[in-house]
Design a protein around this motif. Structure first.
Motif, PDB file in Angstrom:
ATOM      1  N   SER A  98       0.830  -1.209   0.000  1.00 57.83           N
ATOM      2  CA  SER A  98       0.000   0.000   0.000  1.00 57.83           C
ATOM      3  C   SER A  98       0.862   1.257   0.000  1.00 57.83           C
ATOM      4  CB  SER A  98      -0.950  -0.001   1.201  1.00 57.83           C
ATOM      5  OG  SER A  98      -0.250   0.220   2.414  1.00 57.83           O
ATOM      6  N   ARG A  99       2.039   1.189   0.650  1.00 52.86           N
ATOM      7  CA  ARG A  99       2.966   2.322   0.580  1.00 52.86           C
ATOM      8  C   ARG A  99       3.569   2.447  -0.812  1.00 52.86           C
ATOM      9  NH1 ARG A  99       7.109   0.868   3.722  1.00 52.86           N
ATOM     10  NH2 ARG A  99       6.204  -0.903   4.838  1.00 52.86           N
ATOM     11  N   LEU A 100       3.911   1.307  -1.401  1.00 53.55           N
ATOM     12  CA  LEU A 100       4.496   1.312  -2.741  1.00 53.55           C
ATOM     13  C   LEU A 100       3.542   1.921  -3.764  1.00 53.55           C
ATOM     14  CD1 LEU A 100       6.662   0.326  -4.828  1.00 53.55           C
ATOM     15  CD2 LEU A 100       5.368  -1.822  -4.918  1.00 53.55           C
ATOM     16  N   LEU A 101       2.262   1.595  -3.660  1.00 50.42           N
ATOM     17  CA  LEU A 101       1.291   1.995  -4.678  1.00 50.42           C
ATOM     18  C   LEU A 101       0.485   3.227  -4.305  1.00 50.42           C
ATOM     19  CD1 LEU A 101       0.035  -1.562  -5.688  1.00 50.42           C
ATOM     20  CD2 LEU A 101       1.785  -0.164  -6.792  1.00 50.42           C
ATOM     21  N   GLY A 102       0.630   3.713  -3.083  1.00 49.59           N
ATOM     22  CA  GLY A 102      -0.019   4.956  -2.692  1.00 49.59           C
ATOM     23  C   GLY A 102      -1.529   4.891  -2.745  1.00 49.59           C
ATOM     24  N   PRO A 103      -2.176   5.978  -3.200  1.00 50.68           N
ATOM     25  CA  PRO A 103      -3.644   6.037  -3.167  1.00 50.68           C
ATOM     26  C   PRO A 103      -4.332   5.046  -4.098  1.00 50.68           C
ATOM     27  CG  PRO A 103      -2.746   7.925  -4.357  1.00 50.68           C
ATOM     28  CD  PRO A 103      -1.585   7.231  -3.709  1.00 50.68           C
ATOM     29  N   SER A 104      -3.593   4.391  -4.973  1.00 47.56           N
ATOM     30  CA  SER A 104      -4.211   3.440  -5.898  1.00 47.56           C
ATOM     31  C   SER A 104      -4.613   2.133  -5.234  1.00 47.56           C
ATOM     32  CB  SER A 104      -3.250   3.128  -7.057  1.00 47.56           C
ATOM     33  OG  SER A 104      -2.953   4.295  -7.794  1.00 47.56           O
ATOM     34  N   LEU A 105      -4.030   1.828  -4.065  1.00 51.46           N
ATOM     35  CA  LEU A 105      -4.345   0.591  -3.354  1.00 51.46           C
ATOM     36  C   LEU A 105      -4.944   0.923  -1.995  1.00 51.46           C
ATOM     37  CD1 LEU A 105      -4.135  -2.537  -3.380  1.00 51.46           C
ATOM     38  CD2 LEU A 105      -1.984  -2.290  -2.136  1.00 51.46           C
ATOM     39  N   ILE A 106      -6.148   0.423  -1.750  1.00 52.61           N
ATOM     40  CA  ILE A 106      -6.848   0.676  -0.489  1.00 52.61           C
ATOM     41  C   ILE A 106      -6.922  -0.639   0.283  1.00 52.61           C
ATOM     42  CG2 ILE A 106      -8.971   1.517   0.585  1.00 52.61           C
ATOM     43  CD1 ILE A 106      -8.404   2.222  -3.090  1.00 52.61           C
ATOM     44  N   LEU A 107      -6.408  -0.634   1.511  1.00 54.75           N
ATOM     45  CA  LEU A 107      -6.450  -1.821   2.352  1.00 54.75           C
ATOM     46  C   LEU A 107      -7.719  -1.834   3.203  1.00 54.75           C
ATOM     47  CD1 LEU A 107      -2.809  -2.203   3.744  1.00 54.75           C
ATOM     48  CD2 LEU A 107      -3.837  -3.291   1.751  1.00 54.75           C
ATOM     49  N   VAL A 108      -8.336  -3.007   3.312  1.00 61.76           N
ATOM     50  CA  VAL A 108      -9.456  -3.197   4.239  1.00 61.76           C
ATOM     51  C   VAL A 108      -9.132  -4.417   5.089  1.00 61.76           C
ATOM     52  CG1 VAL A 108     -11.133  -2.167   2.663  1.00 61.76           C
ATOM     53  CG2 VAL A 108     -10.768  -4.633   2.632  1.00 61.76           C
ATOM     54  N   GLU A 109      -9.660  -4.455   6.294  1.00 57.95           N
ATOM     55  CA  GLU A 109      -9.361  -5.573   7.194  1.00 57.95           C
ATOM     56  C   GLU A 109     -10.286  -6.750   6.983  1.00 57.95           C
ATOM     57  OE1 GLU A 109      -9.246  -4.309  11.213  1.00 57.95           O
ATOM     58  OE2 GLU A 109      -7.584  -2.897  10.923  1.00 57.95           O
ATOM     59  N   GLN A 110     -11.538  -6.475   6.575  1.00 60.54           N
ATOM     60  CA  GLN A 110     -12.530  -7.536   6.428  1.00 60.54           C
ATOM     61  C   GLN A 110     -13.174  -7.501   5.047  1.00 60.54           C
ATOM     62  OE1 GLN A 110     -12.904  -9.845   8.697  1.00 60.54           O
ATOM     63  NE2 GLN A 110     -11.516  -8.830  10.147  1.00 60.54           N
ATOM     64  N   PRO A 111     -13.541  -8.650   4.487  1.00 60.36           N
ATOM     65  CA  PRO A 111     -14.171  -8.666   3.163  1.00 60.36           C
ATOM     66  C   PRO A 111     -15.436  -7.823   3.075  1.00 60.36           C
ATOM     67  CG  PRO A 111     -13.551 -10.889   3.842  1.00 60.36           C
ATOM     68  CD  PRO A 111     -13.320 -10.007   5.031  1.00 60.36           C
ATOM     69  N   ALA A 112     -16.191  -7.740   4.156  1.00 57.85           N
ATOM     70  CA  ALA A 112     -17.451  -6.986   4.127  1.00 57.85           C
ATOM     71  C   ALA A 112     -17.229  -5.494   3.902  1.00 57.85           C
ATOM     72  CB  ALA A 112     -18.217  -7.200   5.430  1.00 57.85           C
ATOM     73  N   GLU A 113     -16.018  -5.001   4.141  1.00 59.44           N
ATOM     74  CA  GLU A 113     -15.728  -3.576   3.972  1.00 59.44           C
ATOM     75  C   GLU A 113     -15.538  -3.183   2.517  1.00 59.44           C
ATOM     76  OE1 GLU A 113     -12.577  -2.183   6.589  1.00 59.44           O
ATOM     77  OE2 GLU A 113     -12.855  -3.954   7.845  1.00 59.44           O
ATOM     78  N   VAL A 114     -15.349  -4.172   1.642  1.00 58.54           N
ATOM     79  CA  VAL A 114     -15.036  -3.870   0.245  1.00 58.54           C
ATOM     80  C   VAL A 114     -16.150  -3.063  -0.416  1.00 58.54           C
ATOM     81  CG1 VAL A 114     -14.701  -4.911  -2.031  1.00 58.54           C
ATOM     82  CG2 VAL A 114     -13.482  -5.813  -0.051  1.00 58.54           C
ATOM     83  N   ALA A 115     -17.407  -3.384  -0.131  1.00 61.26           N
ATOM     84  CA  ALA A 115     -18.526  -2.725  -0.801  1.00 61.26           C
ATOM     85  C   ALA A 115     -18.520  -1.224  -0.561  1.00 61.26           C
ATOM     86  CB  ALA A 115     -19.849  -3.338  -0.332  1.00 61.26           C
ATOM     87  N   ASN A 116     -18.376  -0.805   0.689  1.00 67.49           N
ATOM     88  CA  ASN A 116     -18.387   0.627   0.991  1.00 67.49           C
ATOM     89  C   ASN A 116     -17.199   1.345   0.372  1.00 67.49           C
ATOM     90  OD1 ASN A 116     -20.784   0.559   2.463  1.00 67.49           O
ATOM     91  ND2 ASN A 116     -19.732   0.142   4.404  1.00 67.49           N
ATOM     92  N   VAL A 117     -16.031   0.701   0.410  1.00 72.50           N
ATOM     93  CA  VAL A 117     -14.845   1.324  -0.181  1.00 72.50           C
ATOM     94  C   VAL A 117     -15.008   1.472  -1.685  1.00 72.50           C
ATOM     95  CG1 VAL A 117     -12.382   1.014  -0.619  1.00 72.50           C
ATOM     96  CG2 VAL A 117     -13.305   0.545   1.645  1.00 72.50           C
ATOM     97  N   MET A 118     -15.504   0.419  -2.337  1.00 70.05           N
ATOM     98  CA  MET A 118     -15.696   0.489  -3.778  1.00 70.05           C
ATOM     99  C   MET A 118     -16.695   1.575  -4.149  1.00 70.05           C
ATOM    100  SD  MET A 118     -16.574  -2.574  -6.480  1.00 70.05           S
ATOM    101  CE  MET A 118     -15.239  -3.577  -5.838  1.00 70.05           C
ATOM    102  N   ARG A 119     -17.747   1.689  -3.374  1.00 66.71           N
ATOM    103  CA  ARG A 119     -18.749   2.716  -3.642  1.00 66.71           C
ATOM    104  C   ARG A 119     -18.128   4.110  -3.569  1.00 66.71           C
ATOM    105  NH1 ARG A 119     -21.924   1.523   0.124  1.00 66.71           N
ATOM    106  NH2 ARG A 119     -23.266   0.116  -1.066  1.00 66.71           N
ATOM    107  N   SER A 120     -17.346   4.357  -2.528  1.00 64.63           N
ATOM    108  CA  SER A 120     -16.748   5.681  -2.367  1.00 64.63           C
ATOM    109  C   SER A 120     -15.742   5.973  -3.478  1.00 64.63           C
ATOM    110  CB  SER A 120     -16.073   5.798  -0.999  1.00 64.63           C
ATOM    111  OG  SER A 120     -14.966   4.914  -0.900  1.00 64.63           O
ATOM    112  N   GLN A 121     -15.021   4.945  -3.936  1.00 66.75           N
ATOM    113  CA  GLN A 121     -14.054   5.144  -5.021  1.00 66.75           C
ATOM    114  C   GLN A 121     -14.760   5.507  -6.324  1.00 66.75           C
ATOM    115  OE1 GLN A 121     -10.485   4.861  -4.826  1.00 66.75           O
ATOM    116  NE2 GLN A 121     -11.027   5.030  -2.674  1.00 66.75           N
ATOM    117  N   LEU A 122     -15.800   4.759  -6.667  1.00 70.20           N
ATOM    118  CA  LEU A 122     -16.460   4.949  -7.953  1.00 70.20           C
ATOM    119  C   LEU A 122     -17.328   6.199  -7.986  1.00 70.20           C
ATOM    120  CD1 LEU A 122     -17.451   1.251  -8.751  1.00 70.20           C
ATOM    121  CD2 LEU A 122     -15.448   2.535  -9.528  1.00 70.20           C
TER     122      LEU A 122
END
Length: 459
Positions: free
Chosen positions: A395-419
């Motif tokens: 995530s440091r190497l790729l900067g803002p292009s890579l978003i880390l989440v701790e749990q699979p259920a968090e992916v939906a909210n992160v994807m929504r905010s990105q798009l």
């Protein structure tokens, strides 16, 4: 003088009277692949070198596919090469014969160099990876070049300054002013080191503060990714209507090494299920026409039957054909409500190019996806490769292009905010391309190698 200008001058240099003998050292599957891309370009030159290989980790199958002879012992270690994040993996390799293997490889390298010297041949070493092949090259007695794949200044800083770190120990990563430590820079600044090829412009800029022959020619990881089918071929002329109507495509990257990749796939499918629920509730937020396509980029080393069991256990039904064209007649397609899930082992480039966003638990594949200017959401796994330490470093190497989440259920909210944020997507696109570089690096490096190692530089 720019690096490209130097290469254009090199093309006017008289050809060497004898063929260069080149030994390639690499320490990992990914490093082997990068090395082979450069070697393929070297083989296209009018006076190509005779090429030999010594893979320091693994069996070097990438070289075998190119019919490049290996000069020494090869063996797959228990860690699979992933030791720098976990001391326990290193100890497993030591117990598995790492020290004996290393000694035999050093002897094989020196035998090769001495045999070429007795024959009066020009000989040189190309080290690809980290300090291990670089140290081997320095010990060889021959001229050498280094392709640094493992380190980037982006791990510790960006164009603005140093990155904040939680651990006090992490501050030692660049205690001397660079991600490359003094002993590594010493190896790169020796007279016999003719060229260093860092993986990005920022790292090259930093290394040039010392007497290191660093060339900013790009990252070979971004070569060879052109798709057979591109998304533009299948949309009508009305671009605005296309973007509103087309399906959202989510690329799934579980990694390539079993059994870790199978565990990663189960985690990714949990994220897919959470996304399916979110799509059903708020399709309009994801600006899709209601159809979603999940593209699984599956390595040939994995058994799709195992992956299919996980898919079908979550309610997906087999479907006769893929909703998008792929150069893979054996692709497996599943359908659930208004979504499709496609597994392909022969359309990796299409998976990268078609995807709008990725759910990633992979090393190289994640970096290549981001390098195409797209966002990726990563879920740290149990390893040995894609563990929390590796994911945090990536995530440091790729900067803002890579978003880390701790749990699979968090992916939906992160994807929504990105798009939902076009301005942020534009930043991500520029960031990924800047950090990973433009295609064509392998050819540029090959041209430079011939000039620096093969013409007028007898060891």
């Amino acid at each position: 003088m720019s690096d490209l200008s130097r290469l254009s001058l090199a093309s006017n240099t008289p050809a060497a009277t004898s063929r260069l003998q080149l030994l390639v050292l690499s320490n990992g599957h990914g490093e082997d692949v990068i090395a082979v891309r450069i070697l393929q370009e070297l083989q296209q030159q009018p006076n190509p070198p005779d090429i030999f290989a010594l893979p320091l980790v693994g069996e070097g199958r990438a070289y075998q596919n190119l019919n490049i002879p290996c000069i020494g012992s090869v063996r797959t270690m228990p860690s699979g090469g992933f030791i720098y994040m976990d001391g326990r993996q290193l100890m497993r390799d030591v117990h598995g014969g790492l020290l004996q293997l290393t000694c035999s490889q050093i002897k094989a390298m020196r035998r090769w160099v001495n045999s070429q010297k007795r024959l009066g041949n020009k000989r040189a070493i190309l080290a690809v990876g980290d300090i291990v092949p670089l140290l081997f090259a320095a010990l060889s007695g021959a001229n050498y070049a280094f392709v640094g794949t493992a380190k980037s200044e982006y791990y510790v800083q960006d164009e603005v300054g140093l990155l904040p770190r939680k651990s006090k120990a992490a501050r030692w990563e660049n205690f001397s002013g660079s991600i490359y430590h003094p002993w590594e820079r010493w190896l790169m600044s020796r007279r016999r080191c003719r060229a260093v090829f860092p993986r990005d412009s920022l790292t090259t800029e930093i290394l040039r503060r010392w007497p290191i022959p660093a060339f900013d020619l790009g990252n070979p990881m971004m070569d060879g990714l052109e798709p057979t089918f591109s998304p533009q071929q299948f949309y009508s002329a009305d671009v605005r209507q296309q973007e509103l109507a087309r399906s959202l495509v989510v690329t799934l990257l579980p990694g390539s090494r079993p059994p870790e990749a199978y565990n990663n796939w189960e985690v990714i499918m949990l994220a897919v299920s959470a996304l399916m629920a979110s799509f059903q509730e708020r399709d309009s937020v994801f600006h899709t026409s209601g159809s979603v396509v999940f593209l699984g980029a599956i390595a040939s080393s994995l058994d799709c039957n195992i992956l299919c069991q996980t898919i079908q256990s979550q309610g997906w039904q087999t479907h006769p054909e893929s909703p998008i064209p792929l150069p893979d007649t054996n692709a497996l397609t599943f359908k659930q409500r208004n979504a499709y899930l496609v597994l392909t082992q022969q359309a990796y480039n299409e998976c990268l190019h078609w995807g709008d966003v990725a759910i990633a638990m992979a090393g190289t594949a994640t970096e290549q996806f981001v390098g195409l200017g797209k966002p990726a959401i990563a879920i740290p796994g149990a390893g040995p490769q894609y563990n929390p330490a590796f994911a945090e470093a990536q995530s440091r190497l790729l900067g803002p292009s890579l978003i880390l989440v701790e749990q699979p259920a968090e992916v939906a909210n992160v994807m929504r905010s990105q798009l939902q944020d076009p301005d942020h997507l534009h930043i991500i696109a520029e960031n990924g391309m800047r950090r990973m570089g433009k295609p064509g690096a392998a050819r540029r490096i090959a041209n430079c190698l011939l000039e620096r190692l093969g013409m007028g530089h007898r060891a």
